[in-house]
Enzyme design. Structure first.
Site, PDB file in Angstrom:
ATOM      1  CE  LYS A 190      23.244   5.254  38.920  1.00 24.38           C
ATOM      2  NZ  LYS A 190      22.082   4.415  39.063  1.00 24.38           N
ATOM      3  CD  GLU A 197      17.082   8.561  41.921  1.00 22.69           C
ATOM      4  OE1 GLU A 197      18.182   8.499  41.354  1.00 22.69           O
ATOM      5  OE2 GLU A 197      16.132   7.786  41.660  1.00 22.69           O
TER       6      GLU A 197
END
Lengths: 327, 327, 327, 327
Positions: A190, A197
């Site tokens: 993650k 991102e």
């Protein structure tokens, strides 16, 4: 199945809701805000007034999903829960915890027979509707036991085209959740997701910045373009090489407010971008783009840096240059 | 020997002075400011009232050193001079001209028999005293003919230690000037010099920025240091791996003003840093550091970028994040 | 004064030598290599056969300078010494230890009344001759007590020009050593010194790379230059804006071997460059140049990255591009 | 409507096909390869044997879409066509031409009454099926006149969700094509599209590289993860923040070949990435990420850089460091 949720912020409340709605599961919820508890109780959850009360309201083996701000708040809740829970119970940390903290906690809880899963949970404010992409670290059997929960939270296949060649691979992945490996690996993956991102966001941001400044006075008149940024964001969603969900969101924002006047330009960062760079360095992997994206956010939050003043001081020293005042 | 100097700013006036003082040469000078001309005339130069007058006051073959702001002003002066000068005369561009412009001009002047030298001239406000480091592009014979001028302007060996193994190499280099190759190469090498300068400056600047922020509230109390930046700059001048003239200048600035309060943080760039990046790209050479140094200056001159607002718009889109107002 | 030195590698042996030669101090030395101990004994040191023997040969209060590879070897030596030493004795770690390890050790030793100094020591193989630049963290009184040692090791003022405006400042700094603050701060400042070193090196390296490739076939013939890199390095030492000790070393290397054929291009990094980036991130300071310099070294040690293969896989995916084989 | 297509490579041939299939338009095609012409003729195009023949087979006002490799080949074709065409005819350059070349050509052709459109055309090998995203620079009336062509080539709305707030905006944009402004602006916007593409690709690439190396021997055993990269790429397509078409392609490639062994790691770049950086510099916009992405490709194509050897030479100089041979 039964799931306890601790922490009823935007993410936690929606996780409880989606587990009930999409899985038909029971939820027992706790938050330090009684209002938040009542709100969920009104939607079908069983409310609890303390962690002790929460545990008491669960049947063994218990599963508690902790969805709190990462850091000391999560740490403290998990420490307390660890003491309250019994052998074979499970604590899930669904927040953005640093993966090395997971490893430490996992070991400590294992000594007491309590299982620990670190579940990197992506989806933001859209998760209730779209489902959550989950990256799960922990023991295989525990992950399997809780499959109904993950299945309910995940987006499912939906209308996203299937990737050819995956026929013999783990079918859960196509539902939007993955068992990444031992404790820590869920938040590790993650973390990299968030690092990417940052990089993707900065790539778009720089591109739009160049488009925006294509009409700059500093350019020769015949080289200037007055471009419609909102329309360009939209057209790139359609048939270009760079469509993405982040571009969709950008096109929406620009359609509402083409100059983004209501944004200050101050950009926060959470821990994952930083930890991603740390991980790259530990592995001796060059991560120029992910790092530059992080630094752009750091810089956005400062009026001027001492570094810049050092530059000016040197320029005055060797060239007698006097910088103009800030425009 | 005789040298005409056009442009009596900080650099041009000192070049005329050093050529007289260190070489015993005659100078004929022109500037659009009559005051500047008179000032030099009072120091022993022959003043001229126009480019025509300047040319008239020189014996053939003439040498005119143009020391004007790069761009249209230099371009126009050289065009005019090219028409006034005769076969075997020499124009020197000592400014920070883009090297491809040199190549173009060199060809045009060669057609008329006028020689052209591009002389990248480093030394800033200290050149009068320390001498100028010169990177010279042009015909070998012309460079040789003007050797007395370059010798007078160069720092000479001084007390800088000699580099072992240079015994059979061009001795001019140890005097501080070099014939780099054909027209254009002088400014090309000077451009890279400035590109490196940007990188070195930024390396120090970032280091001092980290030292400055070592006492930040964001750090755990036990990890904070309140460091004396001025003393650190000084100590690094002595026996460390990173002494340099730029560090000397930094130490001086910090001794005067340890917090550099009087600098705005706004940092200009001249063309060379940009052209260096363009050259790297043309050659497909990675120049991360030189480019990052340039971008740091760009960023220093903007309050906030559109890029940063794009980031915030995306963050609001996927996570409902609201950035705090600028502190 | 008396100084024990543990670890007689390049750095440790020269520290013992310089302390004797420049300060007239006594040294007691230990190394796991008996040969290294004998060599120093032949130069006037008292040799020891173990850490216990070393301690036994010192008068109280004792001072032991540990100069070992950072990491477990140093950690273990200091742990052992901590047990052997008594109240008011001093351990100096002169290696490249991570500053947070210093803080931990300092606390542990303080509990037993043993003092700890972390001394970032710069100077490399040249330190014996030039002196060492030292950045010292620890208690003020202990640093003062050991001043004769530091004074002997430091370069002293020499012929490095004084910085104006330092008249009222700490005179030790002009000798080349500084008390930076509490335990940990010495290695913190040394770490940043090395971080800057990486950035400076990379700035020069990129500049020379562009010069080297200025003759590339990829360029239009009329834009190519065949430059003498060794001469350019030399001329920049003289009157330019970018002279430095690192440039002196580069000019020497290029005078010996203009194409540097005997270097593989594989470049190691030690911990300081990495820790510098970590520190920047902890402080939320943009350190683009220092980071890029680190990443360039990472990349130099890999044949090809998985990242690059991912790029090619995408290019094949959207454009049917087939990359040429590696040239 | 009638459209001539010059250049029947992957892109040109599919453009002819899609214009026929989706718009029912007539096409006249030419390529230096007779085979390519015959192939299209067999699919319904009218084949031409030369540019002259092509022109002869068109009714006025003619429209010729040039789809050739950017650079001299396109330049030469457009020069020839410019001479053959008449007032009110249109030349479209659908390739990846540098936008400043468009401005020059547009002016030259306008003098003869011939219109010029620069159409940045994205879609790669998938365009025939998905449609092409087109960014069109040129006169408004000409763009309007050729609307049926663009409409046929564009993807159309399809099932891509509509962006709220666009109700009063140009409806063509939602079909996947945009009139960006005057000549040059189409390729300018396409250039930025590609610049962003580089940045996005590099962000993913670095992230996957860190995942891949999470099992590195350099890490402490308890911090290593053996991750399934292909599954991670897949799961991120589903409910995460970073889905994109580029990620879809990556997931496909990894499903086929999880280690990407058949890619050399050598990555080419086309001009757009470079021009994007040049544009950023001209505008004084920081474009760290887009530039780093470009440099990563440059570096991928070199075995070792001279820069790296300079670093090693310095390290040998100050520290006596000998780099290990390349592993």
């Amino acid at each position: 199945m039964q799931l306890a949720v601790v922490g009823l912020g935007r993410m936690g409340a929606n996780i409880a809701r989606r587990v009930m709605k999409h899985g038909g599961h029971q939820t027992v919820v706790y938050d330090k805000s009684a209002e938040a508890v009542v709100a969920l109780a009104n939607e079908g959850s069983t409310g609890a007034t303390s962690l002790e009360d929460l545990i008491a309201k669960l049947d063994a083996p218990r599963t508690v999903w902790v969805m709190l701000p990462s850091g000391p708040i999560t740490e403290s809740a998990i420490e307390t829960l660890g003491k309250l829970l019994s052998k074979n119970d499970v604590i899930i940390d669904g927040g953005n915890t640093f993966w090395q903290d997971d490893i430490r906690r996992g070991k400590a809880l294992a000594a007491r027979g309590v299982h620990y899963l670190d579940v990197g949970t992506s989806g933001g404010v859209w998760g209730l509707e779209r489902g959550y992409c989950m990256m799960i670290g922990g023991d295989k059997e525990v992950v399997a036991r809780l499959d109904p929960i993950f299945k309910a939270l995940a987006p499912g296949r939906g209308d996203i085209p299937q990737t050819p060649g995956r026929e013999k691979r783990d079918p859960r992945v196509e539902q939007g959740y993955i068992h990444t490996g031992p404790v820590g690996s869920g938040h590790f993956v993650k973390m990299i997701h968030n690092g990417i991102e940052y990089g993707l966001m900065q790539a778009y941001a720089e591109g739009f910045d160049i488009l925006k400044n294509a009409n700059s006075d500093a350019l020769p008149v015949e080289h200037r373009f007055d471009l419609d940024i909102a329309d360009i964001a939209e057209v790139w969603r359609r048939g270009s090489v760079i469509p993405s969900w982040l571009l969709d969101l950008t096109a929406s924002a620009l359609a509402r407010e083409p100059r983004l006047e209501n944004y200050s330009g101050f950009v926060e960062d959470s821990g994952e971008g930083r930890w991603t760079v740390n991980a790259a360095i530990d592995e001796a992997v060059s991560a120029e783009v992910l790092t530059a994206a992080l630094y752009a956010r750091f810089r956005s939050r400062r009026d001027h840096t001492f570094a810049e003043k050092i530059l000016s001081a040197m320029r005055a020293g060797f060239g007698g240059h006097k910088e103009p005042p800030k425009p």
